[in-house]
Design a protein around this motif. Sequence first.
Motif, mmCIF file in Angstrom:
data_model
loop_
_atom_site.group_PDB
_atom_site.id
_atom_site.type_symbol
_atom_site.label_atom_id
_atom_site.label_comp_id
_atom_site.label_asym_id
_atom_site.label_seq_id
_atom_site.Cartn_x
_atom_site.Cartn_y
_atom_site.Cartn_z
ATOM 1 N N ILE A 1 111.116 100.890 24.781
ATOM 2 C CA ILE A 1 112.035 100.063 25.567
ATOM 3 C C ILE A 1 113.479 100.563 25.493
ATOM 4 C CG2 ILE A 1 113.130 97.781 25.661
ATOM 5 C CD1 ILE A 1 110.428 96.511 25.369
ATOM 6 N N PRO A 2 114.036 100.851 24.294
ATOM 7 C CA PRO A 2 115.438 101.305 24.265
ATOM 8 C C PRO A 2 115.669 102.568 25.105
ATOM 9 C CG PRO A 2 114.672 100.748 22.062
ATOM 10 C CD PRO A 2 113.474 100.738 22.936
ATOM 11 N N PHE A 3 114.747 103.530 25.001
ATOM 12 C CA PHE A 3 114.899 104.772 25.764
ATOM 13 C C PHE A 3 114.779 104.515 27.267
ATOM 14 C CE2 PHE A 3 112.930 105.729 21.648
ATOM 15 C CZ PHE A 3 113.904 106.551 21.102
ATOM 16 N N THR A 4 113.835 103.643 27.628
ATOM 17 C CA THR A 4 113.635 103.338 29.050
ATOM 18 C C THR A 4 114.847 102.630 29.646
ATOM 19 O OG1 THR A 4 111.253 103.117 28.637
ATOM 20 C CG2 THR A 4 112.094 102.207 30.692
ATOM 21 N N LEU A 5 115.401 101.675 28.911
ATOM 22 C CA LEU A 5 116.571 100.956 29.408
ATOM 23 C C LEU A 5 117.773 101.886 29.545
ATOM 24 C CD1 LEU A 5 116.385 97.534 27.512
ATOM 25 C CD2 LEU A 5 115.974 97.956 29.926
ATOM 26 N N LEU A 6 117.973 102.751 28.548
ATOM 27 C CA LEU A 6 119.083 103.710 28.635
ATOM 28 C C LEU A 6 118.900 104.639 29.843
ATOM 29 C CD1 LEU A 6 119.595 104.680 24.878
ATOM 30 C CD2 LEU A 6 121.216 103.454 26.350
ATOM 31 N N LEU A 7 117.665 105.070 30.052
ATOM 32 C CA LEU A 7 117.388 105.975 31.163
ATOM 33 C C LEU A 7 117.647 105.297 32.496
ATOM 34 C CD1 LEU A 7 116.403 108.615 32.315
ATOM 35 C CD2 LEU A 7 114.034 107.863 31.926
ATOM 36 N N LEU B 1 105.274 109.689 41.813
ATOM 37 C CA LEU B 1 104.754 109.548 40.449
ATOM 38 C C LEU B 1 105.051 108.162 39.894
ATOM 39 C CD1 LEU B 1 103.498 110.704 37.853
ATOM 40 C CD2 LEU B 1 105.794 111.518 37.224
ATOM 41 N N LEU B 2 106.270 107.682 40.107
ATOM 42 C CA LEU B 2 106.640 106.363 39.590
ATOM 43 C C LEU B 2 105.874 105.252 40.303
ATOM 44 C CD1 LEU B 2 110.507 106.818 39.156
ATOM 45 C CD2 LEU B 2 108.667 107.221 37.515
ATOM 46 N N LEU B 3 105.546 105.466 41.568
ATOM 47 C CA LEU B 3 104.726 104.488 42.281
ATOM 48 C C LEU B 3 103.265 104.563 41.855
ATOM 49 C CD1 LEU B 3 106.194 104.842 45.890
ATOM 50 C CD2 LEU B 3 106.348 102.817 44.444
ATOM 51 N N ALA B 4 102.791 105.764 41.548
ATOM 52 C CA ALA B 4 101.383 105.951 41.175
ATOM 53 C C ALA B 4 101.074 105.365 39.799
ATOM 54 C CB ALA B 4 101.032 107.432 41.210
ATOM 55 N N ILE B 5 102.039 105.449 38.873
ATOM 56 C CA ILE B 5 101.872 104.871 37.527
ATOM 57 C C ILE B 5 102.957 103.807 37.371
ATOM 58 C CG2 ILE B 5 101.613 105.346 35.065
ATOM 59 C CD1 ILE B 5 99.659 106.903 36.731
ATOM 60 N N PRO B 6 102.748 102.636 37.955
ATOM 61 C CA PRO B 6 103.806 101.622 38.019
ATOM 62 C C PRO B 6 103.739 100.667 36.825
ATOM 63 C CG PRO B 6 101.978 100.920 39.355
ATOM 64 C CD PRO B 6 101.559 102.216 38.710
ATOM 65 N N PRO B 7 104.711 99.764 36.707
ATOM 66 C CA PRO B 7 104.643 98.710 35.687
ATOM 67 C C PRO B 7 103.465 97.774 35.935
ATOM 68 C CG PRO B 7 106.849 98.890 36.620
ATOM 69 C CD PRO B 7 105.949 99.712 37.481
ATOM 70 N N VAL B 8 103.168 96.968 34.938
ATOM 71 C CA VAL B 8 102.047 96.032 35.021
ATOM 72 C C VAL B 8 102.177 95.130 36.249
ATOM 73 C CG1 VAL B 8 100.966 94.044 33.903
ATOM 74 C CG2 VAL B 8 101.603 96.028 32.551
ATOM 75 N N GLY C 1 108.357 111.566 33.517
ATOM 76 C CA GLY C 1 107.151 111.357 32.720
ATOM 77 C C GLY C 1 107.345 110.281 31.662
ATOM 78 N N LEU C 2 108.573 110.163 31.119
ATOM 79 C CA LEU C 2 108.845 109.111 30.134
ATOM 80 C C LEU C 2 108.695 107.732 30.756
ATOM 81 C CD1 LEU C 2 109.864 108.105 27.380
ATOM 82 C CD2 LEU C 2 112.209 108.386 28.233
ATOM 83 N N ILE C 3 109.226 107.565 31.982
ATOM 84 C CA ILE C 3 109.086 106.277 32.659
ATOM 85 C C ILE C 3 107.619 105.984 32.955
ATOM 86 C CG2 ILE C 3 109.679 104.961 34.734
ATOM 87 C CD1 ILE C 3 112.262 106.565 34.905
ATOM 88 N N ALA C 4 106.893 106.997 33.435
ATOM 89 C CA ALA C 4 105.467 106.813 33.733
ATOM 90 C C ALA C 4 104.690 106.479 32.461
ATOM 91 C CB ALA C 4 104.909 108.064 34.395
ATOM 92 N N LEU C 5 105.043 107.127 31.337
ATOM 93 C CA LEU C 5 104.379 106.851 30.061
ATOM 94 C C LEU C 5 104.629 105.416 29.618
ATOM 95 C CD1 LEU C 5 102.798 107.772 27.557
ATOM 96 C CD2 LEU C 5 104.989 108.571 26.596
ATOM 97 N N PHE C 6 105.868 104.957 29.769
ATOM 98 C CA PHE C 6 106.195 103.579 29.421
ATOM 99 C C PHE C 6 105.386 102.596 30.272
ATOM 100 C CE2 PHE C 6 108.865 99.825 30.369
ATOM 101 C CZ PHE C 6 108.884 99.257 29.102
ATOM 102 N N ASN C 7 105.295 102.867 31.562
ATOM 103 C CA ASN C 7 104.506 101.998 32.443
ATOM 104 C C ASN C 7 103.033 101.998 32.056
ATOM 105 O OD1 ASN C 7 106.846 101.496 33.885
ATOM 106 N ND2 ASN C 7 106.401 103.000 35.466
ATOM 107 N N LEU C 8 102.500 103.183 31.760
ATOM 108 C CA LEU C 8 101.098 103.289 31.372
ATOM 109 C C LEU C 8 100.840 102.529 30.080
ATOM 110 C CD1 LEU C 8 98.313 104.512 31.926
ATOM 111 C CD2 LEU C 8 99.035 106.536 30.630
ATOM 112 N N TRP C 9 101.758 102.638 29.136
ATOM 113 C CA TRP C 9 101.646 101.921 27.867
ATOM 114 C C TRP C 9 101.512 100.414 28.138
ATOM 115 C CZ3 TRP C 9 104.461 103.707 22.890
ATOM 116 C CH2 TRP C 9 104.211 102.834 21.844
ATOM 117 N N GLY C 10 102.361 99.886 28.998
ATOM 118 C CA GLY C 10 102.302 98.463 29.318
ATOM 119 C C GLY C 10 100.976 98.062 29.938
#
Length: 561
Positions: free
Chosen positions: A318-324, A114-121, A399-408
């Motif tokens: 960003i704060p939630f993602t960094l903490l995670l 999942l994290l590879l499928a919806i990766p960062p920019v 899903g939170l990490i994937a959502l953050f990546n999708l947002w970017g």
Amino acid sequence: MKRYLLLAFVILLGLSLKVSLLVLNVFPFNADEAVVGLMARHILAGEKPIFFYGQAYMGSLDAFLVAFFFKAFGQSVFGIRLVQVILYLLTILTGFWVGYQFFGSFRAGLIATLLLAIPPVNTTLYTTVSLGGYGEALLIGNLILITTFYLLKYSEASSEISFRVSKSGGEADTEVNRASGMRTFRLGSHSVILWLLWGFLCGFGLWVNGLTMVYSVPAGIGILLRTFRIKNLRIITWRITLVLVGLLVGSFPWWFFAFQNGLGSLIHELFGAAVAVEREPFWLRTINHMVYFVVLGLPAAIGLRPPWDVFWLGLPLIPFTLLLWGKIFWDWIRSPRSFQVKVIEGVIFTFILGFVFTSFGVDPSGRYFLPVWLVLSLMGGKVLDEWGKKKPAYLSLAGLIALFNLWGNLQCTASNPPGLTTQFYAPARVDMGDMPEVIQYLRENGELRGYTNYWVAYPLAFLTHEEIIFSPRFPYHPDLRYTRRDDRYPLYTQMVEESDKVALITTRNPALDQKLRSLLQERKILWNEKQIGDFVIYYNLSNPIRIVDFEKLFIQTDSAQ
């Protein structure tokens, strides 16, 4: 069956993201990608390049794959990117395999998928737009890890191993003496293939893209440590021989090029000669690279910023993602890890060493950081899987990490131009949306030959099927630094030099425009001038000018940066 349907659904999510971004046309077509397309076209015409034009640390595999798709579907920018999409889908699939095998958990592999499928920019960009072999490097890296897993698994099966070859010569046996009792298994043809395959993948990866060394080096160290614990010289010799044979076969193009052009220059390229622009002492460069890694590279790798600029992506999350991520990394360090899993850690460690201590550390834009996201995805899969065993609700954090990546990704899509661009150097970030109008204007005025910079010459050649040829002998740096490395295909320059009529094209470079106008006036050459977007076209020159006329106006450098 349900589990594998879920895996297919996650991979389909990754495909949907790629297709959507391609349909929205948010990836500008730039010179590096154009060079791949031109190489593919030349391959179809009979050429057999060994390396990416002008850069002997990336092999031509990508161009050969693109040539195959050109043959099947026609020559287009989409064909170049289709190859990258397919490669990344295979990377996602093999990434699942790595997670599943190394951690012994389907769910850990699925979360990593999942994290590879919806990766960062950063990962989205460099696995969609071709730069000559980065997509292939990721896939080969996964295959190296998978093969390493099975080799280490066999090595861990015993503490004492004896080796003999059957009288028929058809098979090799090992007798394994464990504390729990005697067990015998065979290292027959399948094992020979594994050792040969591992060596082949490492050698092949060395040719395709030197970035694969961040996989092969730690994997090789792990395999050697296990092999030398056997304390049986014949087994050790047998395995090393198989690996060396596979390595030499896989890297044959690399050695063939070295034989023709010299080993020293090839190794020099492998360790960053193309980007060696720093003149500071080694210790100061090392410190700078460390800073680049922490301040610029790592934030791009995890999606805090786009690789081409410095601004926040998905700021509210960003704060939630960094903490995670901080908690994931902390739990990873504290958890017990098998010897195989430590090989995955070795990928990150090797990458950091390579980035900090070689010239590649001067470029924290993001493309070299692609393996980082793979390892982080695997770490995330392992830790989140462990959390899910205690409380299933924790699985939603993936899903939170994937959502953050999708947002970017969506945030960068909404800002087009520049869109998702590989051009991290702002002065050379040309709006290619005006290229069709530039091509039409050149055709209407009969200007089919001329001089320009690297970022214009090769897209112009590819998009016009090499009807319009411009030599990349102008600088794109505002301070007029120029390197002959930009001239990736000297035949184009020869064609321009032999033409009786030439035009000039500059982009976003007032200092160069001033120098050229002064030169034309000094030579008493009359001309017309037209600006189209970022492009300034000098045409209808009363007399052509040549490289010898303007080359002395620039500052010559050896680096490609």
